[in-house]
Design an enzyme around this catalytic site. Structure first.
Site, mmCIF file in Angstrom:
data_model
loop_
_atom_site.group_PDB
_atom_site.id
_atom_site.type_symbol
_atom_site.label_atom_id
_atom_site.label_comp_id
_atom_site.label_asym_id
_atom_site.label_seq_id
_atom_site.Cartn_x
_atom_site.Cartn_y
_atom_site.Cartn_z
ATOM 1 N N SER A 69 49.461 56.549 36.326
ATOM 2 C CA SER A 69 48.765 56.310 37.595
ATOM 3 C C SER A 69 49.425 57.284 38.490
ATOM 4 O O SER A 69 50.587 57.891 38.098
ATOM 5 C CB SER A 69 49.364 54.960 38.028
HETATM 6 N N1 SAH Z 1 51.978 52.543 32.747
HETATM 7 C C1 SAH Z 1 51.173 53.649 32.147
HETATM 8 C C2 SAH Z 1 49.733 53.561 32.731
HETATM 9 C C3 SAH Z 1 48.860 53.140 31.553
HETATM 10 S S1 SAH Z 1 47.261 52.763 32.045
HETATM 11 C C4 SAH Z 1 51.910 55.103 32.690
HETATM 12 O O1 SAH Z 1 52.927 54.947 33.173
HETATM 13 O O2 SAH Z 1 51.175 55.825 32.009
HETATM 14 C C5 SAH Z 1 46.898 51.249 31.177
HETATM 15 C C6 SAH Z 1 47.418 50.720 30.007
HETATM 16 O O3 SAH Z 1 47.161 49.607 29.622
HETATM 17 C C7 SAH Z 1 46.509 51.729 29.009
HETATM 18 O O4 SAH Z 1 47.351 52.625 27.999
HETATM 19 C C8 SAH Z 1 45.745 50.365 28.040
HETATM 20 O O5 SAH Z 1 45.620 50.925 26.687
HETATM 21 C C9 SAH Z 1 46.788 49.419 28.137
HETATM 22 N N2 SAH Z 1 46.244 48.182 28.096
HETATM 23 C C10 SAH Z 1 45.104 47.599 28.404
HETATM 24 N N3 SAH Z 1 45.015 46.464 28.165
HETATM 25 C C11 SAH Z 1 46.187 46.187 27.464
HETATM 26 C C12 SAH Z 1 47.053 44.990 26.956
HETATM 27 N N4 SAH Z 1 45.967 43.697 26.784
HETATM 28 N N5 SAH Z 1 48.085 44.983 26.112
HETATM 29 C C13 SAH Z 1 48.849 46.106 26.108
HETATM 30 N N6 SAH Z 1 47.981 47.090 26.885
HETATM 31 C C14 SAH Z 1 47.218 47.184 27.330
#
Ligand code: SAH
Length: 225
Positions: A69
């Site tokens: 993000s």
């Molecule tokens: N917090 C992260 C941003 C992640 S983007 C950072 O600081 O880089 C969102 C993430 O959520 C992705 O990696 C995606 O694979 C994950 N995601 C989506 N649905 C999910 C679920 N049900 N459980 C765990 N992870 C999930």
């Protein structure tokens, strides 16, 4: 193409500027959030070819179609959690691990769940490299939470959800536990902040935002439009 600098001091300066111009100036006032974001080297959480862009005012790709993000969004969500040093915090969507590392600087212990094993593994390597030892990662569906270690003082979901997953509401601590989650359509959500007091959950809405979809039992179905 110019190779990004490998001199880490260059990035310390970029980080300082990021905190000043993108965060403090736009109303992020919690000194603990500003301290953590000044401290954690964001470029380590991206591929080396993106190091030169790591402190820019935008999200960045991290592989598997996912993104890290925008710094302001990380700061805003972290500030909304009101983390204290003895807190246990749960994050859904580890991604690069950047948000988890920020939380780990402020809380006692961070639990984070990622559905893509490749991303979880890479995040673990970065935590080890930075000597961050208070983060537990689980590979799986975060929409069901992580009940073994509940309740949590804070839960942050870093992917967009069609609704608020009930298990996450249940895993908040009863004395002011807070859930921060983007809820809405696939392409546009609103950030919700839900605070639990006993068996009451109070919701406030914050800014509009766009996150990658939360895919799971209490989120979007895989491949759903
Ligand atoms: N917090 C992260 C941003 C992640 S983007 C950072 O600081 O880089 C969102 C993430 O959520 C992705 O990696 C995606 O694979 C994950 N995601 C989506 N649905 C999910 C679920 N049900 N459980 C765990 N992870 C999930």
């Amino acid at each position: 193409m110019k190779r990004p600098s490998r001199d880490h001091d260059t990035y310390a300066m970029a980080r300082e500027r990021m905190v000043e111009e993108q965060l403090a100036r736009r109303g992020i006032a919690d000194p603990k959030v500003l301290m953590a974001m000044r401290f954690i080297p964001r470029h380590f959480f991206t591929e080396e070819s993106f190091w030169g862009k790591a402190y820019g005012d935008h999200p960045l790709p991290i592989g598997q179609g996912q993104t890290i993000s925008q710094p302001f969004m990380v700061a805003l969500m972290t500030q909304a959690l009101k983390v204290e040093e003895n807190d246990r915090v749960l994050e859904i969507g580890t991604g690069s691990g950047y948000q988890a590392a920020i939380l780990a600087k402020m809380a006692k212990k961070v639990f984070t769940i990622e559905r893509h094993a490749v991303l979880a593994k890479r995040a673990r390597e970065v935590f080890d490299r930075l000597n961050i030892h208070n983060i537990a990662i689980r590979i799986g569906d975060g929409t069901i939470g992580w009940s073994e270690f509940a309740p949590y003082s804070g839960i942050v979901v870093t992917a967009g959800s069609p609704d608020v997953p009930q298990p996450l509401l249940n895993q908040l601590s009863e004395d002011g536990g807070r859930l921060v989650i983007p809820v809405g359509e696939r392409g546009f959500q609103r950030l919700k902040v839900i605070t639990r007091t006993g068996d009451r959950w109070q919701t406030t809405e914050d800014v509009g935002c766009t996150f990658v979809p939360l895919v799971g039992k209490h989120g979007w179905a895989e491949g759903e439009k």
